[in-house]
Design an enzyme around this catalytic site. Structure first.
Site, mmCIF file in Angstrom:
data_model
loop_
_atom_site.group_PDB
_atom_site.id
_atom_site.type_symbol
_atom_site.label_atom_id
_atom_site.label_comp_id
_atom_site.label_asym_id
_atom_site.label_seq_id
_atom_site.Cartn_x
_atom_site.Cartn_y
_atom_site.Cartn_z
ATOM 1 N N ASP A 39 0.829 -1.209 0.000
ATOM 2 C CA ASP A 39 0.000 0.000 0.000
ATOM 3 C C ASP A 39 0.859 1.253 0.000
ATOM 4 O OD1 ASP A 39 -2.554 -1.406 0.198
ATOM 5 O OD2 ASP A 39 -1.700 -2.102 2.082
ATOM 6 N N GLU A 89 0.646 -12.670 5.083
ATOM 7 C CA GLU A 89 1.692 -12.095 4.217
ATOM 8 C C GLU A 89 3.014 -11.954 4.972
ATOM 9 O OE1 GLU A 89 -1.021 -9.479 1.114
ATOM 10 O OE2 GLU A 89 -0.416 -8.562 2.986
HETATM 11 C C1 5RP Z 1 -3.106 -7.220 1.085
HETATM 12 C C2 5RP Z 1 -1.978 -6.337 0.750
HETATM 13 C C3 5RP Z 1 -1.868 -5.905 -0.656
HETATM 14 O O1 5RP Z 1 -0.685 -6.411 -1.176
HETATM 15 C C4 5RP Z 1 -1.870 -4.409 -0.700
HETATM 16 O O2 5RP Z 1 -3.064 -3.956 -0.088
HETATM 17 C C5 5RP Z 1 -1.797 -3.878 -2.128
HETATM 18 O O3 5RP Z 1 -2.950 -4.242 -2.816
HETATM 19 P P1 5RP Z 1 -3.274 -3.711 -4.264
HETATM 20 O O4 5RP Z 1 -2.250 -4.286 -5.185
HETATM 21 O O5 5RP Z 1 -4.677 -4.189 -4.510
HETATM 22 O O6 5RP Z 1 -3.224 -2.190 -4.213
HETATM 23 O O7 5RP Z 1 -1.157 -5.989 1.566
HETATM 24 O O8 5RP Z 1 -3.173 -7.468 2.451
#
Ligand code: 5RP
Length: 227
Positions: A86, A105
């Site tokens: 993010d 993760e």
């Molecule tokens: C999920 C995560 C994602 O990797 C992160 O939110 C990025 O997501 P996106 O590629 O949809 O922007 O940490 O828990």
């Protein structure tokens, strides 16, 4: 170029990191979705790998793509994990968990020899916390007390909802999204939050990513961790 195209370009570049025979950690989110599509195509063309998914969502997409899946119990050491983020700072420290999969993760990142992050350019920040609230996964039991303790560390936290009800993670927990003005000492904040009873894990990934592959309007930018 629109954001989806930037994500896809970064994702397709990242799949080049995967060697035949590898155990591959499969992240979660809309950018990783393109990784799974590209990897699925390679698998159907004969690439031999085993994936370890970071979420139920990724398990389903991977299975639909024909990517063979296994577990950390079977494969406790992962060769490379490809995941989204993010926010990414200049030292490749991250905020993760927008998709709610931060606990699995982080477990999978910790078990990985290499962590490669895929993102579009909007995720790049100079200081973590400046654009995105930090997700913190908490037990349902006593969550109000846990939130009160978290609110001493951050500026304000809000319960993540799914419609009218609290969002429930794959692990059966709540997620509090915690606003900071900026997180200037991410290693310290990561430890402080995880030291609170009731906190399962938080979305700060400090000193974990080895490489970031970022889709920009002028092409793919590769950032390597400086050791
Ligand atoms: C999920 C995560 C994602 O990797 C992160 O939110 C990025 O997501 P996106 O590629 O949809 O922007 O940490 O828990």
């Amino acid at each position: 170029m629109d954001k989806e195209r930037l994500k896809q370009t970064a994702a397709e570049k990242a799949v080049e990191e995967i060697q035949p025979g590898a155990i591959v950690g499969l992240g979660t989110g809309s950018t990783v979705y393109y990784v799974l599509l590209a990897l699925g195509e390679k698998v159907r063309d004969g690439l031999n790998i085993i994936g370890i998914a970071t979420s139920k969502q990724t398990e389903i997409i991977s299975a639909n793509q024909g990517i063979p899946l296994s577990t950390l119990a079977e494969h406790p050491v992962i060769d490379v994990t490809i995941d989204g983020a993010d926010e990414i700072d200049p030292s490749l420290n991250l905020i993760k968990g927008g998709g709610g999969a931060l606990v699995r993760e982080k477990i999978i990142a910790h078990a990985s020899k290499r962590l490669v992050i895929v993102a579009d350019a909007s995720k790049s920040v100079s200081v973590l916390g400046s654009t995105f609230a930090l997700p913190v996964e908490v037990l349902q039991f006593g969550w109000e007390a846990t939130q009160a303790a978290i609110n001493i560390i951050c500026d304000k936290s809000t319960m993540r909802n799914n419609g009218e009800k609290p969002y429930i993670s794959d692990n059966g927990n709540y997620i509090l999204d915690c606003r900071f003005d900026a997180i200037r000492q991410p290693a310290q904040v990561e430890l402080q939050l995880n030291n609170l009873p009731g906190v399962v894990e938080n979305g700060l990934f400090v000193n974990r990513a080895d490489k970031a592959i970022i889709g920009t309007t002028s092409g793919v930018e590769i950032r390597e961790k400086t050791r």
